[in-house]
Design a protein around this motif. Structure first.
Motif, PDB file in Angstrom:
ATOM      1  N   VAL A   1       0.682  -1.272   0.073  1.00  0.00           N
ATOM      2  CA  VAL A   1      -0.045   0.031   0.105  1.00  0.00           C
ATOM      3  C   VAL A   1       0.984   1.236   0.062  1.00  0.00           C
ATOM      4  O   VAL A   1       2.010   0.945   0.077  1.00  0.00           O
ATOM      5  CB  VAL A   1      -0.907  -0.166   1.135  1.00  0.00           C
ATOM      6  N   GLU A   2       0.362   2.507  -0.197  1.00  0.00           N
ATOM      7  CA  GLU A   2       1.039   3.612  -0.183  1.00  0.00           C
ATOM      8  C   GLU A   2       1.983   4.017   1.021  1.00  0.00           C
ATOM      9  O   GLU A   2       1.455   3.536   2.002  1.00  0.00           O
ATOM     10  CB  GLU A   2      -0.055   4.815  -0.565  1.00  0.00           C
ATOM     11  N   GLY A   3       2.954   4.119   0.723  1.00  0.00           N
ATOM     12  CA  GLY A   3       4.024   4.486   1.924  1.00  0.00           C
ATOM     13  C   GLY A   3       4.825   3.221   2.622  1.00  0.00           C
ATOM     14  O   GLY A   3       5.686   3.340   3.384  1.00  0.00           O
ATOM     15  N   ALA A   4       4.275   2.084   2.121  1.00  0.00           N
ATOM     16  CA  ALA A   4       4.920   0.898   2.642  1.00  0.00           C
ATOM     17  C   ALA A   4       6.562   0.751   2.279  1.00  0.00           C
ATOM     18  O   ALA A   4       6.771   1.090   1.096  1.00  0.00           O
ATOM     19  CB  ALA A   4       4.354  -0.534   1.755  1.00  0.00           C
ATOM     20  N   PRO A   5       7.204   0.337   3.216  1.00  0.00           N
ATOM     21  CA  PRO A   5       8.709   0.670   2.878  1.00  0.00           C
ATOM     22  C   PRO A   5       9.260  -0.559   1.924  1.00  0.00           C
ATOM     23  O   PRO A   5       8.584  -1.602   2.064  1.00  0.00           O
ATOM     24  CB  PRO A   5       9.255   0.237   4.389  1.00  0.00           C
ATOM     25  N   VAL A   6      10.387  -0.337   1.230  1.00  0.00           N
ATOM     26  CA  VAL A   6      10.887  -1.227   0.309  1.00  0.00           C
ATOM     27  C   VAL A   6      11.647  -2.384   1.273  1.00  0.00           C
ATOM     28  O   VAL A   6      12.265  -2.353   2.255  1.00  0.00           O
ATOM     29  CB  VAL A   6      12.054  -0.709  -0.424  1.00  0.00           C
ATOM     30  N   LYS A   7      11.401  -3.794   0.703  1.00  0.00           N
ATOM     31  CA  LYS A   7      12.093  -4.777   1.407  1.00  0.00           C
ATOM     32  C   LYS A   7      12.684  -5.433   0.310  1.00  0.00           C
ATOM     33  O   LYS A   7      12.375  -5.605  -0.859  1.00  0.00           O
ATOM     34  CB  LYS A   7      11.041  -5.928   2.136  1.00  0.00           C
ATOM     35  N   LYS A   8      14.053  -6.032   0.525  1.00  0.00           N
ATOM     36  CA  LYS A   8      14.818  -6.502  -0.548  1.00  0.00           C
ATOM     37  C   LYS A   8      15.279  -7.886  -0.134  1.00  0.00           C
ATOM     38  O   LYS A   8      15.618  -8.093   1.242  1.00  0.00           O
ATOM     39  CB  LYS A   8      16.145  -5.850  -0.731  1.00  0.00           C
ATOM     40  N   ASP A   9      15.394  -8.788  -0.958  1.00  0.00           N
ATOM     41  CA  ASP A   9      15.831 -10.266  -0.608  1.00  0.00           C
ATOM     42  C   ASP A   9      17.327 -10.347  -0.713  1.00  0.00           C
ATOM     43  O   ASP A   9      17.854  -9.227  -0.972  1.00  0.00           O
ATOM     44  CB  ASP A   9      15.131 -11.403  -1.496  1.00  0.00           C
ATOM     45  N   ASP A  10      17.924 -11.573  -0.518  1.00  0.00           N
ATOM     46  CA  ASP A  10      19.300 -11.506  -0.426  1.00  0.00           C
ATOM     47  C   ASP A  10      20.146 -11.077  -1.635  1.00  0.00           C
ATOM     48  O   ASP A  10      21.237 -10.949  -1.691  1.00  0.00           O
ATOM     49  CB  ASP A  10      19.983 -13.028   0.041  1.00  0.00           C
ATOM     50  N   GLU A  11      19.364 -11.301  -2.912  1.00  0.00           N
ATOM     51  CA  GLU A  11      19.858 -10.902  -4.084  1.00  0.00           C
ATOM     52  C   GLU A  11      19.625  -9.370  -4.457  1.00  0.00           C
ATOM     53  O   GLU A  11      20.073  -9.110  -5.477  1.00  0.00           O
ATOM     54  CB  GLU A  11      19.378 -11.919  -5.281  1.00  0.00           C
ATOM     55  N   GLY A  12      19.217  -8.793  -3.569  1.00  0.00           N
ATOM     56  CA  GLY A  12      18.986  -7.363  -3.738  1.00  0.00           C
ATOM     57  C   GLY A  12      17.649  -6.968  -4.689  1.00  0.00           C
ATOM     58  O   GLY A  12      17.304  -5.848  -4.913  1.00  0.00           O
ATOM     59  N   ILE A  13      16.753  -7.853  -4.930  1.00  0.00           N
ATOM     60  CA  ILE A  13      15.610  -7.839  -5.522  1.00  0.00           C
ATOM     61  C   ILE A  13      14.473  -7.274  -4.598  1.00  0.00           C
ATOM     62  O   ILE A  13      14.275  -7.594  -3.514  1.00  0.00           O
ATOM     63  CB  ILE A  13      15.057  -8.909  -6.043  1.00  0.00           C
ATOM     64  N   ALA A  14      13.987  -6.131  -4.894  1.00  0.00           N
ATOM     65  CA  ALA A  14      12.822  -5.427  -4.032  1.00  0.00           C
ATOM     66  C   ALA A  14      11.475  -6.073  -4.206  1.00  0.00           C
ATOM     67  O   ALA A  14      10.750  -6.158  -5.362  1.00  0.00           O
ATOM     68  CB  ALA A  14      12.694  -3.954  -4.206  1.00  0.00           C
ATOM     69  N   TYR A  15      11.367  -6.879  -3.477  1.00  0.00           N
ATOM     70  CA  TYR A  15      10.013  -7.735  -3.307  1.00  0.00           C
ATOM     71  C   TYR A  15       8.712  -7.231  -2.725  1.00  0.00           C
ATOM     72  O   TYR A  15       7.707  -7.852  -2.948  1.00  0.00           O
ATOM     73  CB  TYR A  15      10.330  -9.218  -2.663  1.00  0.00           C
ATOM     74  N   ALA A  16       9.002  -6.512  -1.900  1.00  0.00           N
ATOM     75  CA  ALA A  16       7.819  -5.402  -1.359  1.00  0.00           C
ATOM     76  C   ALA A  16       8.025  -3.879  -1.129  1.00  0.00           C
ATOM     77  O   ALA A  16       9.181  -3.715  -1.554  1.00  0.00           O
ATOM     78  CB  ALA A  16       7.539  -5.999   0.076  1.00  0.00           C
TER      79      ALA A  16
END
Length: 357
Positions: free
Chosen positions: A157-172
């Motif tokens: 949703v709007e404003g949700a922080p970026v989350k990255k996996d171990d490979e650097g892919i922003a999955y959220a």
């Protein structure tokens, strides 16, 4: 200037204790209010009571079989529903710690819920509570606070922080609906559809049938309504994904394909797409169900929107989360139509069916 009066430490302590007690009281009363708005437990329409041997809960638990839809319900010692498992569906709704979901940027609605929606490794069937695969799964996830479908859905949703996996892919992280449509306008196809989960992720993806897809740069960090479902349920929760509506097995590409597919079990069967085909009752809905809509006459017999039912908001309304062009991404918001399934609002009157994966 007059001298400030000194207040004794005892008075400060009394004030703090009073405030804490008031806060605790209001919290308890809010939970009572929310629970009182929940639908009544459906009467038992089938046999028998089976003592549970699963999970790590204390006290006696009993299993019951209910109909419409066929499902198994686990109750606690006081008769409260602890978990619901629907025949031919992998979705399980488990009771757990209370959570509050909000989206302040787009609505005052908030969802206070004790429901945790998770995918089981196999579809449910009568008697599965006795099988090892289920006992192992239930022991691991009942009471777990690991991200469930709801927690995952609100990570876009709007404003949700970026989350990255171990490979650097922003999955959220905050997702858009799609790029601006050069031929569209406000309220009329302002944004393009067809942004799937791999577009959001910005990675090539090969489906189980061997079909390979490449992301489009202009669709980066974007998912349309069905792409959002595939991101949450498929890429994140690992429900099988079909490469299109007609190829591969699993969750199809579009809202229409999902609604008409054999995936899961139909909770509100699709009767038609006209106004007369609006369901007469939606009480059967359970948190986590996919809900399908007919919004656009131009799509003729096709359903054209899908969301996830998340339960009651703090005003007692049934609401859902979906990705929409008006808000430019996943929302439970009010812009372009309040996300309510009850009443006679835009989405309530265009609801046509529901499915439990």
């Amino acid at each position: 200037m007059s001298a400030k009066k000194k207040t004794s430490p005892a008075v400060h302590a009394a004030v703090v204790i009073g405030l804490l007690a008031s806060s605790a009281y209001l919290t308890v009363e809010l939970r009572k209010e929310e629970q009182a708005k929940a639908p009544a437990i459906q009467a038992v329409t089938d046999t028998p009571l089976l003592e549970s041997s699963t999970g790590q809960m204390s006290g006696k638990q009993t299993w019951e079989r209910l109909k419409n839809p066929e499902r198994s319900v686990l109750r606690g010692e006081g008769g409260q529903v602890l978990a619901t498992f629907t025949d031919n569906a992998r979705t399980a709704t488990l009771k757990g710690p209370s959570r509050t979901f909000t989206e302040a940027a787009n609505t005052k609605s908030r969802v206070v819920t004790e429901d945790w929606v998770r995918l089981m490794p196999e579809p449910w069937r009568k008697g599965a509570e006795k099988e090892k695969w289920f006992k192992d799964w239930f022991k691991e996830y009942y009471g777990s606070e690991e991200d469930d479908v709801f927690a995952t859905a609100f990570q876009y949703v709007e404003g949700a922080p970026v989350k990255k996996d171990d490979e650097g892919i922003a999955y959220a992280g905050d997702a858009a609906f799609g790029p601006i449509n050069p031929n569209g306008s406000e309220g009329n196809d302002l944004r393009e559809e067809q942004s799937d989960f791999y577009d959001y992720l910005g990675i090539p993806y090969t489906f189980r049938d061997g079909t390979g897809m490449q992301p489009e740069a202009k669709r980066a960090r974007a998912v349309d309504c069905s792409g959002y479902m595939r991101l949450v349920w498929g890429y994140r929760a690992r429900y099988p994904l079909a490469s299109s509506d007609t190829t591969g097995d699993g969750l199809p590409r579009t809202a229409n394909g999902m609604a008409r597919s054999d995936a899961g079990t139909d909770i509100i069967p699709l009767k038609g797409v006209g106004a007369a085909d609006r369901p007469k009752s939606i009480d059967v809905l359970q948190p986590g169900d996919l809900v399908f809509f007919k919004l656009d006459a131009r799509t003729k017999e096709r359903l054209d929107h899908v969301g996830i039912y998340v339960g009651h908001d703090s005003d007692g309304h049934k609401i859902f989360i979906s990705s929409r062009e008006e808000v430019n991404g996943p929302t439970i918001g009010d812009k372009g139509g309040t996300s309510r399934l009850d009443g006679n609002g835009y989405y309530a009157t265009t609801l046509r069916s529901a499915k439990r994966l």
